[in-house]
Write a protein that holds these residues in place. Structure first.
Motif, PDB file in Angstrom:
ATOM      1  N   VAL A 142       0.824  -1.211   0.000  1.00 29.62           N
ATOM      2  CA  VAL A 142       0.000   0.000   0.000  1.00 29.62           C
ATOM      3  C   VAL A 142       0.855   1.256   0.000  1.00 29.62           C
ATOM      4  CG1 VAL A 142      -1.901  -1.179   1.156  1.00 29.62           C
ATOM      5  CG2 VAL A 142      -0.220   0.069   2.516  1.00 29.62           C
ATOM      6  N   LEU A 143       2.152   1.136   0.309  1.00 27.90           N
ATOM      7  CA  LEU A 143       3.052   2.285   0.252  1.00 27.90           C
ATOM      8  C   LEU A 143       3.472   2.611  -1.169  1.00 27.90           C
ATOM      9  CD1 LEU A 143       5.404   1.586   3.300  1.00 27.90           C
ATOM     10  CD2 LEU A 143       3.555   3.258   3.168  1.00 27.90           C
ATOM     11  N   ASP A 144       3.220   1.714  -2.103  1.00 30.74           N
ATOM     12  CA  ASP A 144       3.605   1.923  -3.498  1.00 30.74           C
ATOM     13  C   ASP A 144       2.539   2.777  -4.179  1.00 30.74           C
ATOM     14  OD1 ASP A 144       4.519   1.863  -6.056  1.00 30.74           O
ATOM     15  OD2 ASP A 144       4.576  -0.317  -6.253  1.00 30.74           O
ATOM     16  N   ASP A 145       2.842   4.045  -4.362  1.00 28.07           N
ATOM     17  CA  ASP A 145       1.896   4.970  -4.984  1.00 28.07           C
ATOM     18  C   ASP A 145       2.203   5.224  -6.451  1.00 28.07           C
ATOM     19  OD1 ASP A 145       4.234   6.350  -4.720  1.00 28.07           O
ATOM     20  OD2 ASP A 145       3.407   8.029  -3.585  1.00 28.07           O
ATOM     21  N   GLY A 146       3.043   4.391  -7.057  1.00 31.69           N
ATOM     22  CA  GLY A 146       3.401   4.561  -8.456  1.00 31.69           C
ATOM     23  C   GLY A 146       4.682   5.334  -8.668  1.00 31.69           C
ATOM     24  N   ASP A 147       5.181   6.006  -7.622  1.00 29.33           N
ATOM     25  CA  ASP A 147       6.447   6.720  -7.738  1.00 29.33           C
ATOM     26  C   ASP A 147       7.591   5.713  -7.833  1.00 29.33           C
ATOM     27  OD1 ASP A 147       8.049   9.324  -7.388  1.00 29.33           O
ATOM     28  OD2 ASP A 147       8.897   8.023  -5.831  1.00 29.33           O
ATOM     29  N   GLU A 203      10.652   5.754  -6.886  1.00 32.51           N
ATOM     30  CA  GLU A 203      11.423   5.607  -5.660  1.00 32.51           C
ATOM     31  C   GLU A 203      10.663   4.780  -4.628  1.00 32.51           C
ATOM     32  OE1 GLU A 203      13.911   8.432  -2.493  1.00 32.51           O
ATOM     33  OE2 GLU A 203      12.726   9.322  -4.106  1.00 32.51           O
ATOM     34  N   ALA A 204       9.347   5.032  -4.507  1.00 28.68           N
ATOM     35  CA  ALA A 204       8.540   4.254  -3.568  1.00 28.68           C
ATOM     36  C   ALA A 204       8.426   2.802  -4.023  1.00 28.68           C
ATOM     37  CB  ALA A 204       7.153   4.885  -3.429  1.00 28.68           C
ATOM     38  N   SER A 205       8.273   2.577  -5.331  1.00 26.39           N
ATOM     39  CA  SER A 205       8.171   1.203  -5.837  1.00 26.39           C
ATOM     40  C   SER A 205       9.440   0.412  -5.554  1.00 26.39           C
ATOM     41  CB  SER A 205       7.889   1.230  -7.338  1.00 26.39           C
ATOM     42  OG  SER A 205       6.684   1.909  -7.621  1.00 26.39           O
ATOM     43  N   ALA A 206      10.608   1.062  -5.741  1.00 28.15           N
ATOM     44  CA  ALA A 206      11.875   0.371  -5.488  1.00 28.15           C
ATOM     45  C   ALA A 206      12.032   0.039  -4.006  1.00 28.15           C
ATOM     46  CB  ALA A 206      13.027   1.240  -5.974  1.00 28.15           C
ATOM     47  N   LEU A 207      11.619   0.963  -3.130  1.00 28.46           N
ATOM     48  CA  LEU A 207      11.739   0.724  -1.695  1.00 28.46           C
ATOM     49  C   LEU A 207      10.808  -0.395  -1.241  1.00 28.46           C
ATOM     50  CD1 LEU A 207      12.857   1.405   1.066  1.00 28.46           C
ATOM     51  CD2 LEU A 207      11.174   3.248   1.241  1.00 28.46           C
ATOM     52  N   VAL A 208       9.572  -0.407  -1.748  1.00 27.75           N
ATOM     53  CA  VAL A 208       8.628  -1.460  -1.384  1.00 27.75           C
ATOM     54  C   VAL A 208       9.147  -2.818  -1.836  1.00 27.75           C
ATOM     55  CG1 VAL A 208       6.321  -2.369  -1.869  1.00 27.75           C
ATOM     56  CG2 VAL A 208       6.606   0.050  -1.304  1.00 27.75           C
ATOM     57  N   SER A 209       9.712  -2.877  -3.036  1.00 28.07           N
ATOM     58  CA  SER A 209      10.280  -4.136  -3.527  1.00 28.07           C
ATOM     59  C   SER A 209      11.425  -4.607  -2.630  1.00 28.07           C
ATOM     60  CB  SER A 209      10.761  -3.957  -4.969  1.00 28.07           C
ATOM     61  OG  SER A 209      11.369  -5.143  -5.445  1.00 28.07           O
ATOM     62  N   ARG A 248      10.068  -5.950   0.697  1.00 28.96           N
ATOM     63  CA  ARG A 248       9.465  -7.270   0.547  1.00 28.96           C
ATOM     64  C   ARG A 248      10.548  -8.351   0.493  1.00 28.96           C
ATOM     65  NH1 ARG A 248       7.516  -6.608  -4.079  1.00 28.96           N
ATOM     66  NH2 ARG A 248       5.714  -5.343  -3.487  1.00 28.96           N
ATOM     67  N   ARG A 249      11.635  -8.062  -0.186  1.00 25.04           N
ATOM     68  CA  ARG A 249      12.724  -9.043  -0.241  1.00 25.04           C
ATOM     69  C   ARG A 249      13.411  -9.211   1.112  1.00 25.04           C
ATOM     70  NH1 ARG A 249      13.892  -6.126  -4.983  1.00 25.04           N
ATOM     71  NH2 ARG A 249      15.753  -5.238  -4.020  1.00 25.04           N
ATOM     72  N   MET A 250      13.334  -8.188   1.951  1.00 25.29           N
ATOM     73  CA  MET A 250      13.919  -8.273   3.296  1.00 25.29           C
ATOM     74  C   MET A 250      13.004  -9.001   4.278  1.00 25.29           C
ATOM     75  SD  MET A 250      15.500  -4.406   3.583  1.00 25.29           S
ATOM     76  CE  MET A 250      15.933  -4.627   5.303  1.00 25.29           C
ATOM     77  N   GLY A 251      11.791  -9.360   3.821  1.00 20.68           N
ATOM     78  CA  GLY A 251      10.866 -10.066   4.704  1.00 20.68           C
ATOM     79  C   GLY A 251       9.920  -9.165   5.460  1.00 20.68           C
ATOM     80  N   LEU A 252       9.940  -7.861   5.177  1.00 25.74           N
ATOM     81  CA  LEU A 252       9.030  -6.920   5.839  1.00 25.74           C
ATOM     82  C   LEU A 252       7.792  -6.784   4.951  1.00 25.74           C
ATOM     83  CD1 LEU A 252      11.684  -4.233   6.836  1.00 25.74           C
ATOM     84  CD2 LEU A 252      10.738  -6.054   8.272  1.00 25.74           C
TER      85      LEU A 252
END
Length: 511
Positions: free
Chosen positions: A172-177, A179-185, A188-192
Motif C-alpha cells: 500500500v506504500l507503493d503509490d506509483g512513484d 522511488e517508492a516502488s523500489a523501496l517497497v520491492s 518485501r525481499r527483506m521479509g518486511l
C-alpha cells in the motif's frame, strides 16, 4: 487534532469516460496500450488492470475501449468537488476520483452521519460507488476508504491509526512513484511484508538505510502522518448570463443584445490572465432550458466567436428561426487556460484574423458543419487517418495519431484518396491474378496492372509490400484480412492498392 475524511470513487476514469456507453456494458480505459481501469461488468468477464488491449479483448469481445483523457477526468470530478463544497467548504482534491476534507462531524451530528449526508448527495449525482474513510491522518483515511463498502464509511477511532495500519500489506506504500516502488520491492525481499513490521524498525536506522523518502514512508506506516489537507481556492464565478426582458424571438436581435455580455465575459477572463477554449452555451425559452451545446475552439474564444456560436446554435441552416421567445443565454466556461499559452510569439503566430472572419461569414451562409478543415488522426489506411473538423472547432481524434499502427503504410502519404476504393486488377507474367497467402507471401511477381476500371493496362515498374492487416479479428462480423501494396507504373504513376480475398482495390494515388 482535526479528523480527516477521504472520499474515493473506484474506477473514476471509467465513470468519466462512459457517459455515452449503455449502462451495464463492459468498459475499459486504456493508457499506453494497457488497461488503466475497467468497470465491474468488464471485471466479471476476466478483464484486469494492467492487461494489454488484445488480452482484454480476448477475455471480453464486447469490451468497449476508451482512451484515457486526464483532462476529462479532472473536469468530470469538478462536479463532485463543487457538490462537496456545498456541504463542507475546504475540499482538497488529491487526484480525479480521490479527495479529502476535514470531517464536519459537529455540524452533521457525528462522523457516520457526515459520511451518510455526503454519500446521499453524490448518489443524487449518479455516482453510486462512493467509499469513505475517516482517520487521524490522510494516509490512514485513504486506506480506510479503500476498504470501505460502497456508499459507506470506515471509521478508524481516534488514536488507533497505527493499530489499523499494522496488518496492511507493505504494497500500500507503493503509490506509483519509482522511488517508492523500489523501496517497497526491497522491503518485501527483506521479509518486511506488512506495515507493522516496517513500522517496528527504529526511525534512526530507517533514515540511515533508506534516506529521507524512506523515513517519510516509515512515519506513514506507523500512523504518524504529518500531511496537511490544504483546501483548494473556491473557483471564481465566471458564467456570463444575458437575461432578455421582454423575450426575443429573432436571432439577429439576440445576437446584437449578447455583444456586451460576450465582451464582458472575455474581458473578465483577460483580467485573470486567462482565456476560454471550451464553452457551454445554454439558451432558455419559455422559462425552461431549450438548447445546450458544448463548443471548442482551436485557439480561444473572442466576443465575436461567442456571438457566432450562439447564432449557429439558435438557427442551424435549413431550420426555421427560434421556435419560442428566448428568455436567457448563458456562457459557461468549461476549459480555461493561461493566456500565456495562447499568446502570439515575437514574430506573430496563429491564423490571420481576417481569414477567420471571412470563413465565419461563409459558415453563416452555408452552415457551421459545411466548412471543414482537414486534420490527421491514427489509422492504418489513408481514409482512416483523415479527420474532418468544422472550422473553428478543436479537433478531437477518434484514434491517437502517435500510437503504433502495425500494418500501416509507410510515408509519404498519398495525395489523392478515393471516397470509395476503386476496383483494380494486378496480374503476373502469365496473366494470372496475383494474391497473398494467409502467411503474407505474394503468390507471384506483379508485372501488369489496371488501377481503375476503364484505364489501360500498365506495366509494373516497381512495387513494395505487402503490408498485411488482420483487423478486428475478435469480431466475426467486422473482421478483415487484407494486404496493401504500393505499385508504380512505367508511366510514372504511383498507386496505393489493397487485396482482400483475391480481389484488388485502389485506395489512393500518389501525385
Amino acid at each position: 487534532m482535526s479528523r480527516i475524511l477521504v472520499l474515493w470513487a473506484p474506477d473514476w476514469p471509467v465513470l468519466a469516460a462512459a457517459e455515452s456507453v449503455a449502462t451495464g456494458s463492459p468498459v475499459a480505459v486504456l493508457s499506453k496500450g494497457q488497461v488503466l481501469a475497467c468497470s465491474q461488468a468488464a471485471r466479471a468477464e476476466g478483464v484486469r488492470r494492467g492487461m494489454r488491449r488484445r488480452d482484454a479483448q480476448s477475455h471480453c469481445p464486447d469490451l468497449v475501449l476508451c482512451d484515457h483523457q486526464p483532462d476529462a477526468d479532472a473536469r468530470a470530478f469538478e462536479e463532485v468537488l463543487t457538490a462537496l463544497e456545498h456541504l463542507s467548504p475546504g475540499v482538497a482534491p488529491l487526484r480525479p476520483g480521490l479527495c479529502a476534507l476535514h470531517v464536519p462531524s459537529r455540524f452533521y451530528g457525528g462522523e457516520v452521519e457526515a459520511g451518510a449526508v455526503i454519500a446521499e448527495r453524490l448518489v443524487s449525482l449518479g455516482i453510486w460507488d462512493i467509499r469513505m474513510g475517516v482517520a487521524d491522518g490522510l494516509f490512514a483515511a485513504e486506506q480506510a476508504a479503500r476498504r470501505s463498502a460502497a456508499q459507506d464509511s470506515l471509521i478508524v477511532p481516534a488514536g488507533a491509526s497505527a493499530a489499523f495500519l499494522r496488518d496492511l500489506p507493505i504494497d500500500v506504500l507503493d503509490d506509483g512513484d519509482p522511488e517508492a516502488s523500489a523501496l517497497v520491492s526491497l522491503l518485501r525481499r527483506m521479509g518486511l511484508t506488512t506495515l507493522g513490521a516496517f513500522a517496528g524498525l527504529a526511525p534512526a536506522d530507517v533514515h540511515t538505510r533508506f534516506g529521507t523518502h524512506g523515513a517519510l514512508l516509515h512515519r506513514l506506516a506507523a500512523g504518524r502522518d504529518a500531511q496537511v489537507v490544504s483546501r483548494r481556492q473556491m473557483p471564481p464565478e465566471l458564467t456570463a448570463t444575458l437575461s432578455l426582458e421582454p423575450p426575443l424571438d429573432r436571432v439577429d436581435q439576440i445576437a446584437f443584445s449578447l455583444r456586451a455580455t460576450a465582451e464582458a465575459f472575455v474581458t473578465d477572463l483577460a483580467d485573470r490572465a486567462a482565456v476560454c477554449t471550451t464553452v457551454r452555451i445554454e439558451v432558455d425559452a419559455d422559462g425552461s432550458l431549450a438548447t445546450t451545446r458544448r463548443w471548442m475552439h482551436p485557439r480561444w474564444f473572442s466576443a465575436t466567436d461567442l456571438i457566432d456560436r450562439v447564432r449557429w446554435q439558435l438557427q442551424p441552416v435549413g431550420a426555421s428561426p427560434v421556435g419560442a421567445p428566448v428568455d436567457a443565454v448563458r456562457l459557461i466556461p468549461e476549459v480555461i487556460e493561461p493566456l500565456g499559452d495562447h499568446s502570439d510569439s515575437l514574430f506573430g503566430g496563429g491564423p490571420d484574423e481576417r481569414v477567420e472572419r471571412a470563413v465565419a461569414r461563409v459558415q453563416g451562409i452555408v452552415g457551421h458543419v459545411q466548412v471543414v478543415s482537414v486534420q490527421t488522426q491514427g489509422g492504418r489506411s489513408p481514409r482512416e487517418r483523415h479527420l474532418l473538423v468544422p472550422w473553428g472547432e478543436k479537433p478531437i481524434a477518434a484514434r491517437a495519431a502517435g500510437s503504433p499502427w502495425p500494418g500501416a503504410v509507410p510515408p509519404p502519404a498519398p495525395a489523392t484518396v478515393f471516397d470509395q476504393p476503386q476496383e483494380a486488377w494486378v496480374v503476373g507474367a502469365e496473366g494470372m491474378s496475383v494474391g497473398v497467402t494467409g502467411r503474407g507471401v505474394v503468390s507471384g511477381e506483379p508485372t501488369r496492372f489496371r488501377p481503375v476500371a476503364g484505364a489501360d493496362w500498365l506495366p509494373v515498374a516497381s512495387w513494395a509490400g505487402p503490408w498485411p492487416v488482420d483487423d478486428h479479428w475478435w469480431d466475426e462480423a467486422a473482421a478483415r484480412r487484407i494486404a496493401r501494396f504500393q505499385v508504380v507504373g512505367l508511366d510514372g504513376s504511383a498507386w496505393l492498392m489493397v487485396v482482400e480475398n483475391g480481389r484488388w482495390l485502389t485506395e489512393a494515388k500518389y501525385d
